[in-house]
Design a protein around this motif. Structure first.
Motif, PDB file in Angstrom:
ATOM      1  N   ALA A 184      13.276   6.284  30.815  1.00 39.38           N
ATOM      2  CA  ALA A 184      13.071   5.305  31.888  1.00 39.38           C
ATOM      3  C   ALA A 184      13.232   3.887  31.353  1.00 39.38           C
ATOM      4  CB  ALA A 184      11.689   5.481  32.510  1.00 39.38           C
ATOM      5  N   THR A 185      12.721   3.639  30.157  1.00 34.75           N
ATOM      6  CA  THR A 185      12.892   2.317  29.542  1.00 34.75           C
ATOM      7  C   THR A 185      14.355   2.046  29.235  1.00 34.75           C
ATOM      8  OG1 THR A 185      10.705   2.530  28.521  1.00 34.75           O
ATOM      9  CG2 THR A 185      12.158   0.843  27.641  1.00 34.75           C
ATOM     10  N   ILE A 186      15.059   3.064  28.745  1.00 37.83           N
ATOM     11  CA  ILE A 186      16.498   2.904  28.473  1.00 37.83           C
ATOM     12  C   ILE A 186      17.245   2.579  29.756  1.00 37.83           C
ATOM     13  CG2 ILE A 186      18.581   4.134  27.766  1.00 37.83           C
ATOM     14  CD1 ILE A 186      16.884   5.685  25.778  1.00 37.83           C
ATOM     15  N   ALA A 238       8.053   4.376  32.084  1.00 39.13           N
ATOM     16  CA  ALA A 238       7.573   4.873  30.788  1.00 39.13           C
ATOM     17  C   ALA A 238       6.074   5.155  30.833  1.00 39.13           C
ATOM     18  CB  ALA A 238       7.880   3.849  29.701  1.00 39.13           C
ATOM     19  N   VAL A 239       5.336   4.260  31.459  1.00 46.62           N
ATOM     20  CA  VAL A 239       3.884   4.459  31.576  1.00 46.62           C
ATOM     21  C   VAL A 239       3.578   5.704  32.409  1.00 46.62           C
ATOM     22  CG1 VAL A 239       1.737   3.473  32.459  1.00 46.62           C
ATOM     23  CG2 VAL A 239       3.380   2.015  31.277  1.00 46.62           C
ATOM     24  N   LEU A 240       4.332   5.889  33.498  1.00 51.61           N
ATOM     25  CA  LEU A 240       4.129   7.078  34.329  1.00 51.61           C
ATOM     26  C   LEU A 240       4.411   8.353  33.531  1.00 51.61           C
ATOM     27  CD1 LEU A 240       5.775   5.921  37.698  1.00 51.61           C
ATOM     28  CD2 LEU A 240       3.338   6.188  37.207  1.00 51.61           C
ATOM     29  N   GLY A 241       5.463   8.289  32.696  1.00 50.71           N
ATOM     30  CA  GLY A 241       5.775   9.440  31.856  1.00 50.71           C
ATOM     31  C   GLY A 241       4.670   9.742  30.868  1.00 50.71           C
ATOM     32  N   LEU A 242       4.108   8.705  30.272  1.00 52.30           N
ATOM     33  CA  LEU A 242       3.014   8.897  29.317  1.00 52.30           C
ATOM     34  C   LEU A 242       1.760   9.429  30.006  1.00 52.30           C
ATOM     35  CD1 LEU A 242       3.458   5.722  27.076  1.00 52.30           C
ATOM     36  CD2 LEU A 242       4.058   8.098  26.527  1.00 52.30           C
ATOM     37  N   ILE A 243       1.536   8.986  31.240  1.00 50.71           N
ATOM     38  CA  ILE A 243       0.395   9.523  31.999  1.00 50.71           C
ATOM     39  C   ILE A 243       0.588  11.025  32.211  1.00 50.71           C
ATOM     40  CG2 ILE A 243      -0.716   9.533  34.275  1.00 50.71           C
ATOM     41  CD1 ILE A 243      -0.207   6.516  34.406  1.00 50.71           C
TER      42      ILE A 243
END
Length: 246
Positions: free
Chosen positions: A188-190, A161-166
């Motif tokens: 990704a979190t799901i 999730a963090v990579l996606g937000l980046i």
């Protein structure tokens, strides 16, 4: 085939997909190869760090028993034990070798061989108990990889999730790329939480139950061998077996 395992997994997946559709979401939005790759590779990479290759491969192969568990042969095994008991009572323990040669399972062959060789009951119990102890350790070490995967997957999902937000932050100037980045972040979190609680941890618990069942089966054999080696009457052996068949 264990239909409860297959049915449970299918029910969980259907529930998630139907719930997504009922809420008005697109089922296709849950299919994100990038998120899946991050979670799966990250999770099993972490598992490999904490275990050796032998246990990792054994754990992967072990998962087949979740959906196709071994047949419960305790009833048939009890009948064979009763045959050994009656024959040993009539002809002597040393004459059980033909029965041993009919067996294909190494554990049963070893126990019968020790009994035929005249091993004292207490020594017989010690030797076979050691065999059972290390067998259980090996099996549980193999099953632990799924418990470990269940622990790592949610955290790796958050990492995805963090990579996606980046990725989203890097493309703020291009609105067309924002949607895909946010989708990867949340999906990704799901994947991490879903795989942990719907797949990895249930598999781990199912394997633990299978190991416990096999240990009970081997304990039944051990107690029967000790009883026969002690010269107990076949009726006593049979009554002890009944406790394992309830």
């Amino acid at each position: 085939m264990d239909w409860s395992s297959l049915g449970g997994l299918a029910l969980a997946l259907i529930g998630i997909l139907v719930g997504q559709a009922v809420e008005g979401g697109q089922i296709g939005s849950l299919i994100q190869p990038a998120a899946f790759l991050i979670v799966m590779c990250g999770t099993f990479g972490a598992v490999l760090v904490q275990t050796n290759t032998k246990n990792f491969i054994a754990g992967l192969l072990f998962v087949r028993q979740v959906f196709s568990p071994p047949i419960d042969d305790r009833q048939e095994l009890a009948k064979r034990i009763n045959q050994w008991s009656h024959f040993a009572r009539k002809e002597g323990i040393f004459m059980l070798e033909p029965y041993m040669k009919k067996e294909t399972e190494p554990f049963i062959q070893k126990g019968l061989r020790l009994m035929i060789d005249g091993t004292p009951p207490d020594k017989l119990r010690q030797v076979m108990a050691i065999d059972m102890h290390f067998y259980e350790i090996q099996q549980r070490n193999a099953a632990k990889i799924w418990n470990a995967a269940g622990g790592y997957a949610p955290t790796v999902g958050i990492l995805g999730a963090v990579l996606g937000l980046i990725h989203v932050m890097e493309n703020l100037s291009d609105p067309s790329k924002l949607g895909s980045g946010i989708a990867v972040a949340f999906v990704a979190t799901i994947y991490g939480v879903g795989l942990a609680n719907l797949v990895f941890l249930p598999i781990s618990n199912k394997l633990k139950a299978l190991i416990q069942h096999e240990m009970m089966r081997r304990e039944m054999l051990l107690n029967a061998w000790v009883s026969i080696a002690s010269g107990d009457h076949p009726r006593i052996v049979e009554e002890r077996l009944l406790a394992y068949l309830r």
